[in-house]
Design a protein around this motif. Structure first.
Motif, PDB file in Angstrom:
ATOM      1  N   ASN A  12       0.817  -1.204   0.000  1.00 43.01           N
ATOM      2  CA  ASN A  12       0.000   0.000   0.000  1.00 43.01           C
ATOM      3  C   ASN A  12       0.861   1.269   0.000  1.00 43.01           C
ATOM      4  N   ALA A  13       1.999   1.208   0.681  1.00 41.33           N
ATOM      5  CA  ALA A  13       2.886   2.370   0.750  1.00 41.33           C
ATOM      6  C   ALA A  13       3.566   2.644  -0.589  1.00 41.33           C
ATOM      7  N   PHE A  14       3.910   1.570  -1.309  1.00 38.27           N
ATOM      8  CA  PHE A  14       4.652   1.705  -2.564  1.00 38.27           C
ATOM      9  C   PHE A  14       3.964   0.933  -3.696  1.00 38.27           C
ATOM     10  N   PRO A  15       2.766   1.322  -4.091  1.00 35.73           N
ATOM     11  CA  PRO A  15       2.049   0.572  -5.127  1.00 35.73           C
ATOM     12  C   PRO A  15       2.733   0.644  -6.500  1.00 35.73           C
ATOM     13  N   TYR A  16       3.608   1.594  -6.701  1.00 37.00           N
ATOM     14  CA  TYR A  16       4.332   1.772  -7.967  1.00 37.00           C
ATOM     15  C   TYR A  16       5.578   0.892  -8.050  1.00 37.00           C
ATOM     16  N   ILE A  17       5.890   0.144  -6.990  1.00 40.40           N
ATOM     17  CA  ILE A  17       7.025  -0.783  -6.988  1.00 40.40           C
ATOM     18  C   ILE A  17       6.472  -2.193  -7.208  1.00 40.40           C
ATOM     19  N   ASP A  18       7.069  -2.939  -8.150  1.00 39.84           N
ATOM     20  CA  ASP A  18       6.551  -4.281  -8.443  1.00 39.84           C
ATOM     21  C   ASP A  18       6.803  -5.237  -7.274  1.00 39.84           C
ATOM     22  N   GLN A  19       6.049  -6.318  -7.257  1.00 41.96           N
ATOM     23  CA  GLN A  19       6.074  -7.279  -6.150  1.00 41.96           C
ATOM     24  C   GLN A  19       7.462  -7.868  -5.938  1.00 41.96           C
ATOM     25  N   ALA A  20       8.174  -8.184  -6.995  1.00 44.42           N
ATOM     26  CA  ALA A  20       9.506  -8.788  -6.869  1.00 44.42           C
ATOM     27  C   ALA A  20      10.473  -7.818  -6.186  1.00 44.42           C
ATOM     28  N   THR A  21      10.386  -6.555  -6.521  1.00 47.27           N
ATOM     29  CA  THR A  21      11.266  -5.562  -5.895  1.00 47.27           C
ATOM     30  C   THR A  21      10.862  -5.330  -4.445  1.00 47.27           C
ATOM     31  N   ARG A  22       9.565  -5.310  -4.162  1.00 48.46           N
ATOM     32  CA  ARG A  22       9.129  -5.170  -2.766  1.00 48.46           C
ATOM     33  C   ARG A  22       9.621  -6.337  -1.933  1.00 48.46           C
ATOM     34  N   SER A  23       9.617  -7.534  -2.502  1.00 49.63           N
ATOM     35  CA  SER A  23      10.129  -8.704  -1.795  1.00 49.63           C
ATOM     36  C   SER A  23      11.624  -8.540  -1.500  1.00 49.63           C
ATOM     37  N   LEU A  24      12.373  -8.065  -2.478  1.00 48.84           N
ATOM     38  CA  LEU A  24      13.799  -7.801  -2.277  1.00 48.84           C
ATOM     39  C   LEU A  24      13.986  -6.754  -1.186  1.00 48.84           C
ATOM     40  N   MET A  25      13.136  -5.754  -1.152  1.00 46.30           N
ATOM     41  CA  MET A  25      13.217  -4.719  -0.131  1.00 46.30           C
ATOM     42  C   MET A  25      13.019  -5.300   1.270  1.00 46.30           C
ATOM     43  N   ILE A  26      12.107  -6.244   1.403  1.00 44.66           N
ATOM     44  CA  ILE A  26      11.772  -6.794   2.716  1.00 44.66           C
ATOM     45  C   ILE A  26      12.780  -7.822   3.195  1.00 44.66           C
ATOM     46  N   ASP A  27      13.063  -8.819   2.364  1.00 48.58           N
ATOM     47  CA  ASP A  27      13.880  -9.935   2.853  1.00 48.58           C
ATOM     48  C   ASP A  27      15.266 -10.043   2.234  1.00 48.58           C
ATOM     49  N   GLY A  28      15.605  -9.144   1.292  1.00 49.89           N
ATOM     50  CA  GLY A  28      16.947  -9.143   0.728  1.00 49.89           C
ATOM     51  C   GLY A  28      17.224 -10.263  -0.251  1.00 49.89           C
ATOM     52  N   THR A  29      16.168 -10.892  -0.768  1.00 50.81           N
ATOM     53  CA  THR A  29      16.332 -11.993  -1.720  1.00 50.81           C
ATOM     54  C   THR A  29      15.675 -11.612  -3.036  1.00 50.81           C
ATOM     55  N   CYS A  30      16.439 -11.722  -4.136  1.00 50.75           N
ATOM     56  CA  CYS A  30      15.887 -11.366  -5.445  1.00 50.75           C
ATOM     57  C   CYS A  30      14.920 -12.449  -5.934  1.00 50.75           C
ATOM     58  N   HIS A  31      14.178 -12.117  -6.962  1.00 49.45           N
ATOM     59  CA  HIS A  31      13.158 -13.013  -7.505  1.00 49.45           C
ATOM     60  C   HIS A  31      13.762 -14.330  -8.009  1.00 49.45           C
ATOM     61  N   GLU A  32      14.903 -14.257  -8.674  1.00 51.36           N
ATOM     62  CA  GLU A  32      15.524 -15.466  -9.221  1.00 51.36           C
ATOM     63  C   GLU A  32      15.983 -16.409  -8.112  1.00 51.36           C
ATOM     64  N   CYS A  33      16.584 -15.886  -7.064  1.00 53.37           N
ATOM     65  CA  CYS A  33      16.998 -16.735  -5.939  1.00 53.37           C
ATOM     66  C   CYS A  33      15.786 -17.324  -5.223  1.00 53.37           C
ATOM     67  N   TRP A  34      14.736 -16.525  -5.098  1.00 57.47           N
ATOM     68  CA  TRP A  34      13.494 -17.008  -4.482  1.00 57.47           C
ATOM     69  C   TRP A  34      12.956 -18.196  -5.264  1.00 57.47           C
ATOM     70  N   LYS A  35      12.938 -18.082  -6.599  1.00 55.84           N
ATOM     71  CA  LYS A  35      12.442 -19.175  -7.444  1.00 55.84           C
ATOM     72  C   LYS A  35      13.316 -20.420  -7.305  1.00 55.84           C
ATOM     73  N   LYS A  36      14.623 -20.259  -7.189  1.00 57.30           N
ATOM     74  CA  LYS A  36      15.529 -21.411  -7.007  1.00 57.30           C
ATOM     75  C   LYS A  36      15.193 -22.156  -5.724  1.00 57.30           C
ATOM     76  N   TRP A  37      14.909 -21.419  -4.675  1.00 52.66           N
ATOM     77  CA  TRP A  37      14.620 -22.043  -3.378  1.00 52.66           C
ATOM     78  C   TRP A  37      13.243 -22.670  -3.301  1.00 52.66           C
ATOM     79  N   PHE A  38      12.241 -21.951  -3.809  1.00 56.03           N
ATOM     80  CA  PHE A  38      10.856 -22.353  -3.576  1.00 56.03           C
ATOM     81  C   PHE A  38      10.096 -22.747  -4.834  1.00 56.03           C
ATOM     82  N   GLY A  39      10.736 -22.680  -5.990  1.00 58.32           N
ATOM     83  CA  GLY A  39      10.075 -23.065  -7.237  1.00 58.32           C
ATOM     84  C   GLY A  39       9.231 -21.941  -7.791  1.00 58.32           C
ATOM     85  N   ALA A  40       8.569 -22.214  -8.885  1.00 60.54           N
ATOM     86  CA  ALA A  40       7.732 -21.206  -9.548  1.00 60.54           C
ATOM     87  C   ALA A  40       6.523 -20.881  -8.678  1.00 60.54           C
ATOM     88  N   GLU A  41       5.958 -19.724  -8.895  1.00 60.25           N
ATOM     89  CA  GLU A  41       4.797 -19.280  -8.092  1.00 60.25           C
ATOM     90  C   GLU A  41       3.581 -20.099  -8.381  1.00 60.25           C
TER      91      GLU A  41
END
Length: 92
Positions: free
Chosen positions: A63-92
């Motif tokens: 809600n604070a940053f609706p102009y930032i995409d979900q993958a970047t918001r995730s990187l902002m919160i937990d420090g893990t990029c989208h590609e590394c997230w997919k390696k660990w947990f698979g496709a969405e």
């Protein structure tokens, strides 16, 4: 034009522990240098000062940053990029 680069060490969200540049013109913004904790991925994210204030006041990140995409918001919160997230947990 005044520009400052400082480190912010308080608040919630991993991205607040990264260096940022504060820009006052044409509008007050904070530009954070983000890095993935798992790989060499780096990016910058520009946040409006009022939105960052709202986030500090407890606003949900989506809600604070609706102009930032979900993958970047995730990187902002937990420090893990989208590609590394997919390696660990698979496709969405």
């Amino acid at each position: 034009m005044k520009i400052e680069t400082v480190e912010l060490k308080s608040g919630n969200g991993d991205f607040l522990n990264h260096k940022y540049t504060e820009v006052y013109q044409p509008e007050h913004r904070y530009i954070f240098d983000l890095e993935c904790n798992q790989c060499d991925y780096k990016t910058k994210v520009s946040l409006k000062s009022q939105d960052l204030f709202n986030y500090h006041q407890g606003e949900y990140i989506q809600n604070a940053f609706p102009y930032i995409d979900q993958a970047t918001r995730s990187l902002m919160i937990d420090g893990t990029c989208h590609e590394c997230w997919k390696k660990w947990f698979g496709a969405e």
